[in-house]
Scaffold this motif. Sequence first.
Motif, PDB file in Angstrom:
ATOM      1  N   ALA A 177      -8.541   0.111  -3.711  1.00  0.00           N
ATOM      2  CA  ALA A 177      -8.040   1.340  -3.091  1.00  0.00           C
ATOM      3  C   ALA A 177      -6.612   1.676  -3.503  1.00  0.00           C
ATOM      4  O   ALA A 177      -6.159   2.797  -3.272  1.00  0.00           O
ATOM      5  CB  ALA A 177      -8.123   1.209  -1.568  1.00  0.00           C
ATOM      6  N   VAL A 178      -5.904   0.738  -4.118  1.00  0.00           N
ATOM      7  CA  VAL A 178      -4.552   1.026  -4.611  1.00  0.00           C
ATOM      8  C   VAL A 178      -4.709   1.984  -5.787  1.00  0.00           C
ATOM      9  O   VAL A 178      -5.455   1.697  -6.726  1.00  0.00           O
ATOM     10  CB  VAL A 178      -3.818  -0.271  -5.023  1.00  0.00           C
ATOM     11  N   PRO A 179      -4.030   3.145  -5.746  1.00  0.00           N
ATOM     12  CA  PRO A 179      -4.277   4.191  -6.747  1.00  0.00           C
ATOM     13  C   PRO A 179      -4.149   3.758  -8.209  1.00  0.00           C
ATOM     14  O   PRO A 179      -4.928   4.172  -9.042  1.00  0.00           O
ATOM     15  CB  PRO A 179      -3.223   5.255  -6.417  1.00  0.00           C
ATOM     16  N   SER A 180      -3.212   2.918  -8.556  1.00  0.00           N
ATOM     17  CA  SER A 180      -3.013   2.567  -9.964  1.00  0.00           C
ATOM     18  C   SER A 180      -3.790   1.324 -10.385  1.00  0.00           C
ATOM     19  O   SER A 180      -3.623   0.841 -11.497  1.00  0.00           O
ATOM     20  CB  SER A 180      -1.521   2.344 -10.220  1.00  0.00           C
ATOM     21  N   CYS A 181      -4.650   0.781  -9.525  1.00  0.00           N
ATOM     22  CA  CYS A 181      -5.358  -0.465  -9.816  1.00  0.00           C
ATOM     23  C   CYS A 181      -6.833  -0.189 -10.075  1.00  0.00           C
ATOM     24  O   CYS A 181      -7.472   0.562  -9.342  1.00  0.00           O
ATOM     25  CB  CYS A 181      -5.193  -1.423  -8.634  1.00  0.00           C
ATOM     26  N   ASP A 182      -7.374  -0.815 -11.110  1.00  0.00           N
ATOM     27  CA  ASP A 182      -8.795  -0.638 -11.410  1.00  0.00           C
ATOM     28  C   ASP A 182      -9.591  -1.941 -11.288  1.00  0.00           C
ATOM     29  O   ASP A 182     -10.707  -2.045 -11.779  1.00  0.00           O
ATOM     30  CB  ASP A 182      -8.985  -0.027 -12.797  1.00  0.00           C
ATOM     31  N   TYR A 183      -9.025  -2.937 -10.629  1.00  0.00           N
ATOM     32  CA  TYR A 183      -9.754  -4.184 -10.389  1.00  0.00           C
ATOM     33  C   TYR A 183     -10.846  -3.955  -9.348  1.00  0.00           C
ATOM     34  O   TYR A 183     -10.729  -3.067  -8.505  1.00  0.00           O
ATOM     35  CB  TYR A 183      -8.808  -5.271  -9.877  1.00  0.00           C
ATOM     36  N   PRO A 184     -11.910  -4.766  -9.362  1.00  0.00           N
ATOM     37  CA  PRO A 184     -12.975  -4.601  -8.371  1.00  0.00           C
ATOM     38  C   PRO A 184     -12.535  -5.068  -6.983  1.00  0.00           C
ATOM     39  O   PRO A 184     -11.682  -5.933  -6.841  1.00  0.00           O
ATOM     40  CB  PRO A 184     -14.113  -5.482  -8.904  1.00  0.00           C
ATOM     41  N   VAL A 185     -13.149  -4.474  -5.985  1.00  0.00           N
ATOM     42  CA  VAL A 185     -12.850  -4.793  -4.591  1.00  0.00           C
ATOM     43  C   VAL A 185     -13.270  -6.215  -4.272  1.00  0.00           C
ATOM     44  O   VAL A 185     -14.348  -6.665  -4.660  1.00  0.00           O
ATOM     45  CB  VAL A 185     -13.573  -3.806  -3.653  1.00  0.00           C
ATOM     46  N   ALA A 186     -12.411  -6.937  -3.553  1.00  0.00           N
ATOM     47  CA  ALA A 186     -12.736  -8.284  -3.088  1.00  0.00           C
ATOM     48  C   ALA A 186     -12.964  -8.273  -1.578  1.00  0.00           C
ATOM     49  O   ALA A 186     -13.936  -8.825  -1.086  1.00  0.00           O
ATOM     50  CB  ALA A 186     -11.612  -9.262  -3.442  1.00  0.00           C
ATOM     51  N   ASP A 187     -12.051  -7.626  -0.851  1.00  0.00           N
ATOM     52  CA  ASP A 187     -12.130  -7.622   0.608  1.00  0.00           C
ATOM     53  C   ASP A 187     -11.229  -6.512   1.146  1.00  0.00           C
ATOM     54  O   ASP A 187     -10.203  -6.205   0.540  1.00  0.00           O
ATOM     55  CB  ASP A 187     -11.680  -8.987   1.143  1.00  0.00           C
ATOM     56  N   HIS A 188     -11.582  -5.930   2.246  1.00  0.00           N
ATOM     57  CA  HIS A 188     -10.791  -4.884   2.902  1.00  0.00           C
ATOM     58  C   HIS A 188     -10.569  -3.669   2.001  1.00  0.00           C
ATOM     59  O   HIS A 188      -9.591  -2.944   2.168  1.00  0.00           O
ATOM     60  CB  HIS A 188      -9.436  -5.427   3.384  1.00  0.00           C
ATOM     61  N   GLY A 189     -11.414  -3.456   1.006  1.00  0.00           N
ATOM     62  CA  GLY A 189     -11.285  -2.306   0.132  1.00  0.00           C
ATOM     63  C   GLY A 189     -10.246  -2.457  -0.964  1.00  0.00           C
ATOM     64  O   GLY A 189      -9.943  -1.491  -1.658  1.00  0.00           O
ATOM     65  N   ILE A 190      -9.681  -3.641  -1.113  1.00  0.00           N
ATOM     66  CA  ILE A 190      -8.667  -3.879  -2.143  1.00  0.00           C
ATOM     67  C   ILE A 190      -9.063  -5.099  -2.975  1.00  0.00           C
ATOM     68  O   ILE A 190      -9.866  -5.926  -2.536  1.00  0.00           O
ATOM     69  CB  ILE A 190      -7.254  -4.069  -1.531  1.00  0.00           C
ATOM     70  N   CYS A 191      -8.485  -5.198  -4.169  1.00  0.00           N
ATOM     71  CA  CYS A 191      -8.810  -6.317  -5.065  1.00  0.00           C
ATOM     72  C   CYS A 191      -8.188  -7.612  -4.540  1.00  0.00           C
ATOM     73  O   CYS A 191      -7.379  -7.598  -3.605  1.00  0.00           O
ATOM     74  CB  CYS A 191      -8.317  -6.021  -6.479  1.00  0.00           C
ATOM     75  N   ASN A 192      -8.530  -8.713  -5.150  1.00  0.00           N
ATOM     76  CA  ASN A 192      -8.033 -10.005  -4.694  1.00  0.00           C
ATOM     77  C   ASN A 192      -6.514 -10.116  -4.827  1.00  0.00           C
ATOM     78  O   ASN A 192      -5.839 -10.647  -3.950  1.00  0.00           O
ATOM     79  CB  ASN A 192      -8.715 -11.145  -5.453  1.00  0.00           C
ATOM     80  N   GLY A 193      -5.943  -9.610  -5.913  1.00  0.00           N
ATOM     81  CA  GLY A 193      -4.498  -9.671  -6.091  1.00  0.00           C
ATOM     82  C   GLY A 193      -3.761  -8.902  -5.012  1.00  0.00           C
ATOM     83  O   GLY A 193      -2.774  -9.385  -4.438  1.00  0.00           O
ATOM     84  N   HIS A 194      -4.233  -7.694  -4.708  1.00  0.00           N
ATOM     85  CA  HIS A 194      -3.602  -6.914  -3.648  1.00  0.00           C
ATOM     86  C   HIS A 194      -3.916  -7.499  -2.274  1.00  0.00           C
ATOM     87  O   HIS A 194      -3.096  -7.413  -1.360  1.00  0.00           O
ATOM     88  CB  HIS A 194      -4.022  -5.448  -3.735  1.00  0.00           C
ATOM     89  N   ARG A 195      -5.066  -8.114  -2.112  1.00  0.00           N
ATOM     90  CA  ARG A 195      -5.390  -8.756  -0.833  1.00  0.00           C
ATOM     91  C   ARG A 195      -4.438  -9.912  -0.558  1.00  0.00           C
ATOM     92  O   ARG A 195      -3.946 -10.079   0.562  1.00  0.00           O
ATOM     93  CB  ARG A 195      -6.839  -9.264  -0.835  1.00  0.00           C
ATOM     94  N   LEU A 196      -4.141 -10.698  -1.582  1.00  0.00           N
ATOM     95  CA  LEU A 196      -3.190 -11.798  -1.408  1.00  0.00           C
ATOM     96  C   LEU A 196      -1.797 -11.273  -1.079  1.00  0.00           C
ATOM     97  O   LEU A 196      -1.097 -11.826  -0.226  1.00  0.00           O
ATOM     98  CB  LEU A 196      -3.152 -12.667  -2.661  1.00  0.00           C
ATOM     99  N   ARG A 197      -1.395 -10.205  -1.745  1.00  0.00           N
ATOM    100  CA  ARG A 197      -0.093  -9.600  -1.466  1.00  0.00           C
ATOM    101  C   ARG A 197      -0.056  -9.046  -0.034  1.00  0.00           C
ATOM    102  O   ARG A 197       0.933  -9.198   0.682  1.00  0.00           O
ATOM    103  CB  ARG A 197       0.175  -8.489  -2.480  1.00  0.00           C
ATOM    104  N   TRP A 198      -1.138  -8.392   0.388  1.00  0.00           N
ATOM    105  CA  TRP A 198      -1.253  -7.852   1.745  1.00  0.00           C
ATOM    106  C   TRP A 198      -1.168  -8.985   2.771  1.00  0.00           C
ATOM    107  O   TRP A 198      -0.476  -8.882   3.776  1.00  0.00           O
ATOM    108  CB  TRP A 198      -2.573  -7.085   1.855  1.00  0.00           C
ATOM    109  N   ARG A 199      -1.862 -10.101   2.486  1.00  0.00           N
ATOM    110  CA  ARG A 199      -1.837 -11.255   3.387  1.00  0.00           C
ATOM    111  C   ARG A 199      -0.434 -11.864   3.456  1.00  0.00           C
ATOM    112  O   ARG A 199       0.050 -12.196   4.542  1.00  0.00           O
ATOM    113  CB  ARG A 199      -2.826 -12.319   2.907  1.00  0.00           C
ATOM    114  N   ASP A 200       0.231 -11.983   2.291  1.00  0.00           N
ATOM    115  CA  ASP A 200       1.575 -12.561   2.264  1.00  0.00           C
ATOM    116  C   ASP A 200       2.592 -11.701   3.015  1.00  0.00           C
ATOM    117  O   ASP A 200       3.604 -12.212   3.480  1.00  0.00           O
ATOM    118  CB  ASP A 200       2.039 -12.774   0.824  1.00  0.00           C
ATOM    119  N   ARG A 201       2.333 -10.419   3.134  1.00  0.00           N
ATOM    120  CA  ARG A 201       3.219  -9.524   3.890  1.00  0.00           C
ATOM    121  C   ARG A 201       2.897  -9.531   5.384  1.00  0.00           C
ATOM    122  O   ARG A 201       3.453  -8.744   6.130  1.00  0.00           O
ATOM    123  CB  ARG A 201       3.111  -8.097   3.363  1.00  0.00           C
ATOM    124  N   GLY A 202       1.979 -10.365   5.795  1.00  0.00           N
ATOM    125  CA  GLY A 202       1.653 -10.466   7.217  1.00  0.00           C
ATOM    126  C   GLY A 202       0.539  -9.545   7.665  1.00  0.00           C
ATOM    127  O   GLY A 202       0.420  -9.254   8.859  1.00  0.00           O
TER     128      GLY A 202
END
Length: 138
Positions: free
Chosen positions: A51-76
């Motif tokens: 769902a991140v506009p500039s990212c074309d990786y496949p969704v892993a969870d919560h509508g975002i890719c694994n890299g963004h999911r880890l970043r989202w988790r690290d931000r609390g």
Amino acid sequence: MGMRENSAVERMPDPRPGLLEKLVAYVRPEFRADVLVPDSQDPVLGTPTCAVPSCDYPVADHGICNGHRLRWRDRGRPALAAFLAEPGPPIRGRAELGCCTVRGCRYGLAGYGLCFRHRGRWGGPGGRTPPCGPPGQL
């Protein structure tokens, strides 16, 4: 016990189609490719993109890719809308792949400008550090 010698008798071609011909007859044209890249909207093979506009990786969870999911988790785990408004810098891993610097080697990099095989031959833990340079210089 003697060995059979190859006979010079030519075999007649088999009038029945071979396995490859049978397979090609059943496989639809869109699947006859060396590398199949399905459309992200394909109902069977497709995977939605992040769902991140500039990212074309496949969704892993919560509508975002694994890299963004880890970043989202690290931000609390802030509200997803707030995270998507400011997702941070692009996810690493989209850089152009490098080539081994050994002349004639066509493998990718594993470290120190060398492929896995050449890096292992150069030295190992505690060994000398291999030089890095443009491809084909070593």
